[in-house]
Scaffold this motif. Sequence first.
Motif, PDB file in Angstrom:
ATOM      1  N   PRO A  96       0.805  -1.239   0.000  1.00  0.00           N
ATOM      2  CA  PRO A  96       0.000   0.000   0.000  1.00  0.00           C
ATOM      3  C   PRO A  96       0.835   1.284   0.000  1.00  0.00           C
ATOM      4  N   PHE A  97       2.114   1.174   0.335  1.00  0.00           N
ATOM      5  CA  PHE A  97       2.938   2.374   0.500  1.00  0.00           C
ATOM      6  C   PHE A  97       4.057   2.480  -0.535  1.00  0.00           C
ATOM      7  N   LEU A 103       7.695   5.124   3.305  1.00  0.00           N
ATOM      8  CA  LEU A 103       6.771   4.338   4.131  1.00  0.00           C
ATOM      9  C   LEU A 103       6.819   2.855   3.767  1.00  0.00           C
ATOM     10  N   ASN A 104       7.204   2.540   2.544  1.00  0.00           N
ATOM     11  CA  ASN A 104       7.340   1.134   2.166  1.00  0.00           C
ATOM     12  C   ASN A 104       8.476   0.447   2.933  1.00  0.00           C
ATOM     13  N   ILE A 105       9.352   1.251   3.550  1.00  0.00           N
ATOM     14  CA  ILE A 105      10.425   0.720   4.403  1.00  0.00           C
ATOM     15  C   ILE A 105      10.024   0.813   5.875  1.00  0.00           C
ATOM     16  N   ILE A 106       9.468   1.972   6.238  1.00  0.00           N
ATOM     17  CA  ILE A 106       9.180   2.237   7.650  1.00  0.00           C
ATOM     18  C   ILE A 106       8.084   1.314   8.188  1.00  0.00           C
ATOM     19  N   VAL A 107       7.025   1.093   7.407  1.00  0.00           N
ATOM     20  CA  VAL A 107       5.900   0.269   7.887  1.00  0.00           C
ATOM     21  C   VAL A 107       6.344  -1.167   8.196  1.00  0.00           C
ATOM     22  N   ASN A 164       8.131  -3.555  -8.122  1.00  0.00           N
ATOM     23  CA  ASN A 164       8.181  -3.789  -6.671  1.00  0.00           C
ATOM     24  C   ASN A 164       7.045  -4.710  -6.237  1.00  0.00           C
ATOM     25  N   ILE A 165       5.858  -4.521  -6.833  1.00  0.00           N
ATOM     26  CA  ILE A 165       4.737  -5.409  -6.499  1.00  0.00           C
ATOM     27  C   ILE A 165       5.089  -6.853  -6.853  1.00  0.00           C
ATOM     28  N   PHE A 166       5.718  -7.032  -8.017  1.00  0.00           N
ATOM     29  CA  PHE A 166       6.118  -8.378  -8.443  1.00  0.00           C
ATOM     30  C   PHE A 166       7.107  -8.988  -7.453  1.00  0.00           C
ATOM     31  N   ILE A 167       8.088  -8.198  -7.014  1.00  0.00           N
ATOM     32  CA  ILE A 167       9.100  -8.694  -6.067  1.00  0.00           C
ATOM     33  C   ILE A 167       8.450  -9.094  -4.744  1.00  0.00           C
ATOM     34  N   ILE A 168       7.522  -8.254  -4.264  1.00  0.00           N
ATOM     35  CA  ILE A 168       6.852  -8.536  -2.988  1.00  0.00           C
ATOM     36  C   ILE A 168       6.018  -9.812  -3.083  1.00  0.00           C
TER      37      ILE A 168
END
Length: 227
Positions: A96-97, A103-107, A164-168
């Motif tokens: 989502p971030f 925020l994709n790191i902090i969350v 990034n979505i693919f990696i996740i």
Amino acid sequence: MSRLKVLREQQNLTQEELSKKSGVSARTIQRIETGKEPKGYTRRVLAKALEIEENELLHKEPMQEQPEISTPKEETKEVALINYSLLKLINLSSIPFIIIPPLNIIVPFVLMLTLKQKNRFTKQLISLQLLWTIIAPIVFMLGIFLKLGNKFTMILILLIVLSNIFIILRNAIEIDRNKKTVLPAEFQYDIKVVGLLSGYCRADFQHKVNEFLTFAQKKSFIAKRNS
């Protein structure tokens, strides 16, 4: 030490006394006690004289202790404490971030601490987000400076986000199936510098955007003045 010598001394016999009792020469007894294996008749009469079984005169090899296979206790303990459901949650929390770095790191970092899942897998996942957050703005700015048009820029942004979505999602599948990530075990940054680097990355991105806007404003001003 020779088995014959041990058994002879246990019965308080000298070599000569054993020789007389068994009928075996003292010289032969000396040779046996220095390492020669007694055979056949000699072993039989010596065993009879000592009132023991013949096989007790044989040299028995000491049993070799099997080397203990040491397992890395820390790694075993770490694996035992990993909750793979929570690991998937931490991994997917970046989605989502993605468009709001860092925020994709902090969350996921906060979730890791809150859920007490600080292990090599979560470090790899956060490191991957950190790496993507550093590379994505650079690729984006390169696309802008190439001046290939707004359509290309939008496609580039979409590709960056989708990568990034693919990696996740790929990591989520790997965690679910094989209990690991797609990254090698040694791929991880020191978790202590994640916050520092993510802040630097955000500041660097904002700085590049400001530079681009300043450049665009100057170019627009020059074009108006020439017209």
